[in-house]
Write a protein that holds these residues in place. Structure first.
Motif, PDB file in Angstrom:
ATOM      1  N   ARG A 134       0.852  -1.201   0.000  1.00  0.00           N
ATOM      2  CA  ARG A 134       0.000   0.000   0.000  1.00  0.00           C
ATOM      3  C   ARG A 134       0.886   1.249   0.000  1.00  0.00           C
ATOM      4  O   ARG A 134       1.754   1.411   0.856  1.00  0.00           O
ATOM      5  CB  ARG A 134      -0.918   0.011   1.214  1.00  0.00           C
ATOM      6  CG  ARG A 134      -1.960   1.151   1.158  1.00  0.00           C
ATOM      7  CD  ARG A 134      -2.719   1.253   2.458  1.00  0.00           C
ATOM      8  NE  ARG A 134      -3.530   0.077   2.689  1.00  0.00           N
ATOM      9  CZ  ARG A 134      -4.781  -0.092   2.217  1.00  0.00           C
ATOM     10  NH1 ARG A 134      -5.324   0.865   1.469  1.00  0.00           N
ATOM     11  NH2 ARG A 134      -5.467  -1.184   2.489  1.00  0.00           N
ATOM     12  N   ILE A 135       0.645   2.127  -0.979  1.00  0.00           N
ATOM     13  CA  ILE A 135       1.472   3.319  -1.135  1.00  0.00           C
ATOM     14  C   ILE A 135       1.089   4.370  -0.097  1.00  0.00           C
ATOM     15  O   ILE A 135      -0.079   4.747   0.023  1.00  0.00           O
ATOM     16  CB  ILE A 135       1.313   3.900  -2.559  1.00  0.00           C
ATOM     17  CG1 ILE A 135       1.786   2.892  -3.610  1.00  0.00           C
ATOM     18  CG2 ILE A 135       2.110   5.206  -2.693  1.00  0.00           C
ATOM     19  CD1 ILE A 135       1.492   3.317  -5.036  1.00  0.00           C
ATOM     20  N   LEU A 136       2.078   4.845   0.643  1.00  0.00           N
ATOM     21  CA  LEU A 136       1.885   5.928   1.610  1.00  0.00           C
ATOM     22  C   LEU A 136       2.319   7.273   1.050  1.00  0.00           C
ATOM     23  O   LEU A 136       1.724   8.304   1.356  1.00  0.00           O
ATOM     24  CB  LEU A 136       2.685   5.641   2.888  1.00  0.00           C
ATOM     25  CG  LEU A 136       2.347   4.357   3.636  1.00  0.00           C
ATOM     26  CD1 LEU A 136       3.303   4.157   4.802  1.00  0.00           C
ATOM     27  CD2 LEU A 136       0.897   4.397   4.138  1.00  0.00           C
ATOM     28  N   ASP A 137       3.369   7.248   0.219  1.00  0.00           N
ATOM     29  CA  ASP A 137       3.897   8.513  -0.314  1.00  0.00           C
ATOM     30  C   ASP A 137       4.748   8.202  -1.547  1.00  0.00           C
ATOM     31  O   ASP A 137       5.210   7.070  -1.738  1.00  0.00           O
ATOM     32  CB  ASP A 137       4.745   9.231   0.742  1.00  0.00           C
ATOM     33  CG  ASP A 137       4.854  10.725   0.484  1.00  0.00           C
ATOM     34  OD1 ASP A 137       4.375  11.180  -0.582  1.00  0.00           O
ATOM     35  OD2 ASP A 137       5.426  11.432   1.339  1.00  0.00           O
ATOM     36  N   ARG A 138       4.918   9.215  -2.371  1.00  0.00           N
ATOM     37  CA  ARG A 138       5.762   9.099  -3.559  1.00  0.00           C
ATOM     38  C   ARG A 138       6.758  10.243  -3.540  1.00  0.00           C
ATOM     39  O   ARG A 138       6.383  11.405  -3.346  1.00  0.00           O
ATOM     40  CB  ARG A 138       4.905   9.170  -4.825  1.00  0.00           C
ATOM     41  CG  ARG A 138       5.693   9.243  -6.115  1.00  0.00           C
ATOM     42  CD  ARG A 138       4.774   9.269  -7.318  1.00  0.00           C
ATOM     43  NE  ARG A 138       5.509   9.473  -8.570  1.00  0.00           N
ATOM     44  CZ  ARG A 138       4.938   9.431  -9.773  1.00  0.00           C
ATOM     45  NH1 ARG A 138       3.636   9.206  -9.885  1.00  0.00           N
ATOM     46  NH2 ARG A 138       5.673   9.626 -10.860  1.00  0.00           N
ATOM     47  N   LEU A 139       8.049   9.912  -3.738  1.00  0.00           N
ATOM     48  CA  LEU A 139       9.092  10.925  -3.665  1.00  0.00           C
ATOM     49  C   LEU A 139      10.086  10.717  -4.804  1.00  0.00           C
ATOM     50  O   LEU A 139      10.288   9.591  -5.264  1.00  0.00           O
ATOM     51  CB  LEU A 139       9.869  10.849  -2.337  1.00  0.00           C
ATOM     52  CG  LEU A 139       9.111  10.849  -1.004  1.00  0.00           C
ATOM     53  CD1 LEU A 139       8.757   9.445  -0.571  1.00  0.00           C
ATOM     54  CD2 LEU A 139       9.974  11.519   0.068  1.00  0.00           C
TER      55      LEU A 139
END
Length: 403
Positions: free
Chosen positions: A334-339
């Motif tokens: 599950r994606i929490l953030d994209r950087l």
């Protein structure tokens, strides 16, 4: 160690079986090995080495082969032996056919084939392995063993099964021409026959299998002997890719040149082919990242898998998939953030989230996950997963929950 025919005769006889039962009661661990070896030497003298080696090989084989506690092996033969679950899958595809395994070794394939095939022939050039196969398959009335060269056809009206040794000069090789016997020679020797050949999963399918460009010789010309007209199947077992298997055109479905088969000890097997739909949308990342089974990736069927499960790719050149749900039995993140991939802000974000145990997955980027983990210095208690890949030309980090 090297076994002799006399060793095999002893191990398969009544006194040898009794001795193996006694030795099997010993621990034979690193802590006890010296003491145990002394005891075995006192009781069995010159036979001690083959007894201890056989017991230790049987223990190693237990996770790979059915009835391993009763089989005879050499170390090399055990390393190359097909896991029983994979052999049963192949045998089901050949059910009802007469089959000739031209590299039968100790008989791992024959053990599955004789259950579903009316007649099974096994041949090999190694006298010791043939003798072991005879012991391992004792009582299988529809199996005939013979000493024969895999490159010298000696049967008719049979499906040819071959498992060339995948080592050259002491090293594992993915070059079809360096297998033993060489794959081009095998194909030429049995041309026109229905044929199944096991290969390493690292085989260059694009250069070798129908639909590719062909393999070039040193002169730059395509060698027709290095093209396979049929299907390449990649098989995984419990999440680990085990083998590639080449099926001649007469043994596969029309139009199928690639197949991924996923076997499991706890779930029903499933398969996917290049005849399945592969139309998928181009969208921004969804809620989840999905890493398809290695068989799907190696077989080049990532888009087909995505289409089947309502997923799409993070990037057209990368095998990571994304979507808003995770297929049953598959690990999703599950994606929490994209950087963007920059270590200093990434380290700060991990510290802000009190990241502790950190799993790092990479694809399409040249990174050492262990070295990166050391530099990021996670000191917290909350587990996280980093999926680092390329979106277009940009190295990108997806910070995810660890499932």
């Amino acid at each position: 160690m090297r076994f002799s025919r006399a060793d095999v005769d002893y191990l398969g006889g009544e006194s040898g079986r009794a001795a193996l039962a006694e030795v099997a009661r010993l621990d034979l661990t690193s802590a006890s090995l010296v003491r145990d070896l002394e005891r075995v030497r006192r009781e069995y003298g010159d036979r001690s080495a083959v007894l201890v080696e056989t017991v230790r090989l049987r223990r190693r084989a237990g996770a790979k082969l059915d009835d391993a506690g009763q089989w005879l092996f050499t170390d090399d033969a055990l390393q190359q032996a097909t896991p029983s679950a994979v052999a049963r899958h192949r045998a089901r595809r050949l059910a009802g056919r007469a089959v000739h395994d031209v590299t039968c070794s100790i008989g791992a394939e024959l053990a599955a084939l004789h259950q579903v095939c009316p007649a099974v022939l096994g041949s090999d050039l190694d006298d010791v392995r043939l003798a072991m196969a005879a012991q391992n398959l004792a009582g299988a009335r529809n199996v005939l063993l013979a000493k024969a060269d895999a490159l010298a056809p000696c049967s008719t009206d049979t499906v040819i099964v071959a498992d060339p040794a995948r080592r050259a000069d002491g090293r594992r090789t993915h070059d079809p021409a360096k297998l033993q016997p060489p794959l081009p020679d095998l194909i030429a020797a049995h041309r026109g026959r229905d044929m199944v050949v096991k290969c390493a999963p690292g085989l260059d399918f694009d250069a070798f299998v129908t639909g590719g460009t062909g393999r070039e010789t040193a002169t730059g010309r395509t060698d027709p002997a290095m093209k396979w007209e049929g299907e390449a199947e990649v098989v995984s077992l419990d999440g680990a890719v085990r083998e590639a298997c080449l099926w001649s055109a007469g043994l596969t479905d029309p139009g199928v040149t690639r197949r991924a088969t996923v076997l499991s000890s706890t779930r029903a097997p499933w398969t996917l082919t290049d005849a399945d739909p592969d139309d998928i949308p181009e969208r921004a990342p969804g809620e989840w990242i999905v890493d398809p089974d290695g068989a799907v990736v190696r077989a080049g069927l990532v888009r087909h898998y995505a289409a089947k499960h309502g997923l799409w790719q993070l990037d057209p050149r990368i095998a990571y998939l994304t979507g808003n749900q995770v297929p049953d039995g598959v690990r999703g993140f599950r994606i929490l953030d994209r950087l963007d991939f920059r270590e200093k802000p990434l380290r700060a974000e991990l510290h802000r989230r009190t990241c502790g145990p950190l799993e790092i997955l990479t694809r399409g980027v040249d990174l050492d996950p262990d070295a990166l983990r050391t530099r990021l210095k996670p000191r917290g208690t909350v587990p996280h997963t980093l999926v680092i890949t390329r979106i277009g030309r940009t190295p990108t980090v997806f910070l995810c929950e660890t499932p």
